[in-house]
Design an enzyme around this catalytic site. Sequence first.
Site, PDB file in Angstrom:
ATOM      1  CD  GLU A   1      -2.413   0.988   2.974  1.00  0.00           C
ATOM      2  OE1 GLU A   1      -2.095  -0.109   3.530  1.00  0.00           O
ATOM      3  OE2 GLU A   1      -2.848   2.123   3.516  1.00  0.00           O
TER       4      GLU A   1
ATOM      5  CG  ASP B   1      16.205  -1.259  11.734  1.00  0.00           C
ATOM      6  OD1 ASP B   1      16.737  -0.421  12.320  1.00  0.00           O
ATOM      7  OD2 ASP B   1      16.200  -1.317  10.540  1.00  0.00           O
TER       8      ASP B   1
HETATM    9  P1  ADP Z   1      15.432  -0.128   1.763  1.00  0.00           P
HETATM   10  O1  ADP Z   1      14.571  -1.265   1.794  1.00  0.00           O
HETATM   11  O2  ADP Z   1      16.000   0.028   0.391  1.00  0.00           O
HETATM   12  O3  ADP Z   1      15.865   0.668   2.991  1.00  0.00           O
HETATM   13  P2  ADP Z   1      12.631   1.500   2.320  1.00  0.00           P
HETATM   14  O4  ADP Z   1      11.775   0.515   2.851  1.00  0.00           O
HETATM   15  O5  ADP Z   1      13.318   2.205   3.647  1.00  0.00           O
HETATM   16  O6  ADP Z   1      13.845   0.892   1.467  1.00  0.00           O
HETATM   17  O7  ADP Z   1      12.178   2.388   1.560  1.00  0.00           O
HETATM   18  C1  ADP Z   1      12.637   3.527   0.472  1.00  0.00           C
HETATM   19  C2  ADP Z   1      11.994   4.819   0.709  1.00  0.00           C
HETATM   20  O8  ADP Z   1      10.712   4.854   0.333  1.00  0.00           O
HETATM   21  C3  ADP Z   1      11.797   5.248   2.303  1.00  0.00           C
HETATM   22  O9  ADP Z   1      12.571   6.061   2.862  1.00  0.00           O
HETATM   23  C4  ADP Z   1      10.183   5.954   2.138  1.00  0.00           C
HETATM   24  O10 ADP Z   1      10.383   7.403   2.134  1.00  0.00           O
HETATM   25  C5  ADP Z   1       9.682   5.468   0.872  1.00  0.00           C
HETATM   26  N1  ADP Z   1       8.569   4.368   1.246  1.00  0.00           N
HETATM   27  C6  ADP Z   1       8.855   3.164   1.704  1.00  0.00           C
HETATM   28  N2  ADP Z   1       7.673   2.452   2.107  1.00  0.00           N
HETATM   29  C7  ADP Z   1       6.546   3.223   1.455  1.00  0.00           C
HETATM   30  C8  ADP Z   1       5.216   3.168   1.420  1.00  0.00           C
HETATM   31  N3  ADP Z   1       4.701   1.951   1.819  1.00  0.00           N
HETATM   32  N4  ADP Z   1       4.638   4.110   0.525  1.00  0.00           N
HETATM   33  C9  ADP Z   1       5.159   5.166   0.342  1.00  0.00           C
HETATM   34  N5  ADP Z   1       6.676   5.357   0.472  1.00  0.00           N
HETATM   35  C10 ADP Z   1       7.257   4.377   1.172  1.00  0.00           C
END
Ligand code: ADP
Length: 288
Positions: A94, A197
């Site tokens: 989502e 985390d």
């Molecule tokens: P990684 O696994 O590479 O660390 P993240 O899960 O931290 O990646 O996601 C990268 C960036 O994407 C996050 O810093 C956030 O800004 C954005 N993000 C993560 N999940 C969502 C989401 N469900 N909806 C919108 N943006 C998201």
Amino acid sequence: MIPVPVSEKIKELLGKETDILRSASIGGGCINNAMKIETSAGIFFLKWNDAKRYPKMFEAEAKGLTLLKKINAIGIPEVLGAEKAGNYSFIVLEFIEAAPRVRNFWQNFGSSLAGLHSNSSELFGLPYDNYIGSLQQSNFQKKIWMEFFIEGRLEKQIALAKNSGAIDSATVQQFNRLYNKLPEIIPEEKPSLIHGDLWNGNFMTGADGKAWLIDPAVYYGHREMDLAMTKLFGGFSTDFYESYNETFPLQKGFNNRVDIHNLYPLLVHVNLFGGGYLHEVKNILSRF
Ligand code: ADP
């Protein structure tokens, strides 16, 4: 660009008639390719990587998010799927639309996290492994927190650091001495479902103006692990801690234990980034 096998699989996941209309890269992640995808079935968040690079990473993330979401205590993105496609693996979530924060954002965050932590289990740990950042996090199950913390958290990271030469034997010996003192330092608690985390980069403000959690390294742990982690890089607003404490009071002396809990994420940082973080670890060890 979304790799072709991934976009094909996404269409299957969202329904054969689905078209991907637009996609835009999102920065800020540390590990994977991240995108906002606009499809005829709605807007979603996509992450992908080489399937061999981090085996089962997205599978574990999907399980973790699903476990957290089930509790219904705090915003967690719904998982639409985590799959392999050709040489890639990917996860579709989502999309969290950002909005201005509600006025009582931090209070709400504190009490919601306390609500999440109220969810307990018989044992510490989890029946399956997951990741913390890009490192494997092993999750057997134990009745006693201290044993889980030492064997499942500190020792695993120390072994990794020894292998790569990132830690010296004097520091390893200091850890061994610390283990005997831990039962006096860390009070017993029931296992709590924790994010695992919880630093600044792993929460977002959702469309409801409240905190949403992303990128978990979940397990049933000592709930102070999450709170300590929030303090590793500066800390959250005082409203957050006050509201947490009103909802689910901490045992006395939490602030004196923060650094002990944070030895785990600091060792993770030693293994990921080396150098300066070992200095911090040594500093903490010298004080206990
Ligand atoms: P990684 O696994 O590479 O660390 P993240 O899960 O931290 O990646 O996601 C990268 C960036 O994407 C996050 O810093 C956030 O800004 C954005 N993000 C993560 N999940 C969502 C989401 N469900 N909806 C919108 N943006 C998201």
